[in-house]
Design a protein around this motif. Structure first.
Motif, PDB file in Angstrom:
ATOM      1  N   ALA A   1      13.405  29.120 -15.783  1.00 57.57           N
ATOM      2  CA  ALA A   1      14.057  30.373 -16.158  1.00 57.57           C
ATOM      3  C   ALA A   1      14.711  30.972 -14.915  1.00 57.57           C
ATOM      4  O   ALA A   1      14.066  31.130 -13.888  1.00 57.57           O
ATOM      5  CB  ALA A   1      13.032  31.343 -16.731  1.00 57.57           C
TER       6      ALA A   1
ATOM      7  N   ARG B   1      16.456  33.986 -14.666  1.00 59.30           N
ATOM      8  CA  ARG B   1      16.263  35.438 -14.595  1.00 59.30           C
ATOM      9  C   ARG B   1      17.300  36.131 -13.715  1.00 59.30           C
ATOM     10  O   ARG B   1      16.977  37.025 -12.926  1.00 59.30           O
ATOM     11  CB  ARG B   1      14.846  35.779 -14.120  1.00 59.30           C
ATOM     12  CG  ARG B   1      13.754  35.393 -15.130  1.00 59.30           C
ATOM     13  CD  ARG B   1      12.387  35.875 -14.680  1.00 59.30           C
ATOM     14  NE  ARG B   1      11.340  35.565 -15.651  1.00 59.30           N
ATOM     15  CZ  ARG B   1      11.038  36.304 -16.716  1.00 59.30           C
ATOM     16  NH1 ARG B   1      11.751  37.410 -16.942  1.00 59.30           N
ATOM     17  NH2 ARG B   1      10.066  35.963 -17.538  1.00 59.30           N
TER      18      ARG B   1
ATOM     19  N   VAL C   1      10.903  34.179 -21.627  1.00 63.20           N
ATOM     20  CA  VAL C   1      12.259  33.639 -21.504  1.00 63.20           C
ATOM     21  C   VAL C   1      12.355  32.370 -22.345  1.00 63.20           C
ATOM     22  O   VAL C   1      11.554  31.452 -22.202  1.00 63.20           O
ATOM     23  CB  VAL C   1      12.626  33.310 -20.047  1.00 63.20           C
ATOM     24  CG1 VAL C   1      14.031  32.692 -19.986  1.00 63.20           C
ATOM     25  CG2 VAL C   1      12.573  34.557 -19.180  1.00 63.20           C
TER      26      VAL C   1
ATOM     27  N   ARG D   1      14.010  37.212 -23.440  1.00 64.14           N
ATOM     28  CA  ARG D   1      15.311  36.964 -22.816  1.00 64.14           C
ATOM     29  C   ARG D   1      15.737  35.556 -23.236  1.00 64.14           C
ATOM     30  O   ARG D   1      14.926  34.618 -23.212  1.00 64.14           O
ATOM     31  CB  ARG D   1      15.203  37.039 -21.294  1.00 64.14           C
ATOM     32  CG  ARG D   1      16.479  36.641 -20.529  1.00 64.14           C
ATOM     33  CD  ARG D   1      16.244  36.824 -19.036  1.00 64.14           C
ATOM     34  NE  ARG D   1      17.344  36.347 -18.214  1.00 64.14           N
ATOM     35  CZ  ARG D   1      18.450  37.048 -17.956  1.00 64.14           C
ATOM     36  NH1 ARG D   1      18.605  38.238 -18.488  1.00 64.14           N
ATOM     37  NH2 ARG D   1      19.393  36.557 -17.171  1.00 64.14           N
TER      38      ARG D   1
ATOM     39  N   GLU E   1      18.269  32.483 -22.387  1.00 68.66           N
ATOM     40  CA  GLU E   1      19.178  31.925 -21.384  1.00 68.66           C
ATOM     41  C   GLU E   1      19.795  30.641 -21.940  1.00 68.66           C
ATOM     42  O   GLU E   1      19.085  29.677 -22.236  1.00 68.66           O
ATOM     43  CB  GLU E   1      18.426  31.628 -20.086  1.00 68.66           C
ATOM     44  CG  GLU E   1      17.883  32.869 -19.417  1.00 68.66           C
ATOM     45  CD  GLU E   1      17.276  32.600 -18.042  1.00 68.66           C
ATOM     46  OE1 GLU E   1      16.895  33.574 -17.371  1.00 68.66           O
ATOM     47  OE2 GLU E   1      17.201  31.426 -17.634  1.00 68.66           O
TER      48      GLU E   1
END
Length: 259
Positions: free
Chosen positions: A67, A69, A85, A119, A121
């Motif tokens: 991840a 971030r 994530v 989150r 991604e």
């Protein structure tokens, strides 16, 4: 300083190598989502590898570290410090990726991303040839103008992939996504930077042993294919609970902190 960076890079590569060893024989088979469960095939792959308690539960710390971030990442949505994530490896030519994008992802955004728990991604993982590559670069270029997720929605609309992703079609999708500077979009999509960004994501996925799309990592827990909604719900909620537990343990184990 360079020596320190080299050591860090070696550590990252070593971690990914361990993950690849664990995942190499696992099949990320998007065409058989019902046959998969979060981490199930990974546990089989890791048999005899003396996995940790987390690994036995289908969660791999090496994978969780992937991840990024990055708060400025235009190919991500949700708080950079969200407890969970989900890394998504996908291809715009992939029918199962489209199914996930239309049927499952919006619910996850509303239920978890908007609440600050999750989150997402995105990683471009083009595996279906030149059209996939063009679409991936186009998506990256749309992201340069803050319209990646709008481009994503347009490219995954019903019937979109059947129209292909030629240069003219990419411009149409960019316009539909609300990209303001189409000239810049075209230049960005054809740039070496776009090719490098897509290649980076693609190599990351291959390095993990992923062979088809969509593939996901939820705080280090692999999920393959366009699984039913409850598979993602369970993985996200379990990851959030584990993250909360780790946070509480950290607070309780501090030494010498000020009052």
């Amino acid at each position: 300083m360079p020596q320190s960076n080299n050591k860090k890079n070696i550590a990252i590569v070593a971690g990914v190598a361990v993950a690849a060893a664990l995942l190499g024989v696992a099949s990320y088979t998007a065409t058989k989502p019902a046959d998969s469960s979060p981490g199930g095939t990974v546990k089989e792959a890791a048999a005899g590898a003396a996995p940790s308690a987390e690994a036995q539960a289908g969660v791999y710390p090496e994978l969780e570290k992937l991840a990024r971030r990055d708060a400025k990442d235009p190919l991500a949505q949700g708080r950079a410090d969200a407890p969970v994530v989900m890394v998504e490896y996908a291809d715009f030519k992939c029918g199962f990726c489209g199914k996930f994008a239309r049927d499952t992802e919006p619910g996850l955004v509303k239920k978890y991303v908007d609440e600050g728990v999750l989150r997402i991604e995105w990683r471009n993982f083009p595996i279906f040839g030149a059209d996939s590559e063009r679409a991936a670069r186009g998506a990256w270029a749309a992201g340069r103008q803050g319209r990646f997720w709008q481009f994503n929605e347009a490219a995954y609309a019903e019937g979109a992939k059947e129209k292909g992703f030629g240069e003219d079609r990419l411009r149409e999708l960019a316009e539909e996504a609300g990209v303001k500077d189409i000239g810049r979009f075209v230049r960005d999509a054809g740039s070496e930077a776009a090719k490098a960004a897509v290649k980076k994501d693609q190599e990351e996925a291959y390095g993990l042993g992923a062979t088809s799309t969509p593939s996901f990592l939820v705080n280090g827990r692999p999920i393959s294919g366009a699984q039913p909604d409850d598979v993602f719900d369970q993985a996200i909620e379990a990851a959030a609970k584990a993250a909360d537990s780790r946070g509480n343990q950290g607070k309780g184990s501090g030494k010498g902190g000020s009052e």
